[in-house]
Design an enzyme around this catalytic site. Structure first.
Site, PDB file in Angstrom:
ATOM      1  N   CYS A 159       0.831  -1.211   0.000  1.00 24.84           N
ATOM      2  CA  CYS A 159       0.000   0.000   0.000  1.00 24.84           C
ATOM      3  C   CYS A 159       0.867   1.264   0.000  1.00 24.84           C
ATOM      4  O   CYS A 159       1.569   1.540   0.971  1.00 24.84           O
ATOM      5  CB  CYS A 159      -0.912  -0.046   1.228  1.00 24.84           C
ATOM      6  N   CYS A 174       0.030   3.823   2.744  1.00 29.15           N
ATOM      7  CA  CYS A 174       0.465   3.292   4.045  1.00 29.15           C
ATOM      8  C   CYS A 174       1.941   3.591   4.283  1.00 29.15           C
ATOM      9  O   CYS A 174       2.344   3.907   5.399  1.00 29.15           O
ATOM     10  CB  CYS A 174       0.250   1.778   4.116  1.00 29.15           C
TER      11      CYS A 174
END
Length: 104
Positions: A29, A32
């Site tokens: 991600c 993230c």
């Protein structure tokens, strides 16, 4: 910040402090990756108010499923094992701190 592993009990970690910040993330991600240093910094500054638990949705998929996580990054603030608020997506440090200060 504590990284949740398969051998950890999420329930035991939630009992360590009145408030816990659950940070659901994944290695693949992009948002993230940019949020992780922000979460680490803010959780370090506010460690007296809550503990932070980093949860990789691929490594501990059952926990992510139990909390109904559909998107990462997701931040969830838990008080005494009850979810009191959550945010999906990245947040700038100042906005994250304001959100946490309002709730803890």
């Amino acid at each position: 910040m504590k990284q949740l592993t398969l051998t950890d009990s999420i329930d035991d970690l939630l009992l360590e402090q009145e408030y816990s910040l659950l940070y659901f993330t994944a290695a693949w991600c992009g948002p993230c990756k940019s949020m992780s240093p922000i979460i680490e910094g803010v959780s370090g500054l506010m460690s007296d108010r809550f503990n932070t638990i980093k949860i990789d949705v691929d490594t501990v998929a059952k926990v992510a499923s139990d909390y109904g996580i559909r998107s990462v990054p997701t931040l969830m603030l838990v008080k005494d094992d009850v979810i009191i608020d959550q945010r999906v997506g990245g947040l700038p440090p100042q906005q994250l701190m304001q959100w946490l200060e309002k709730l803890t």
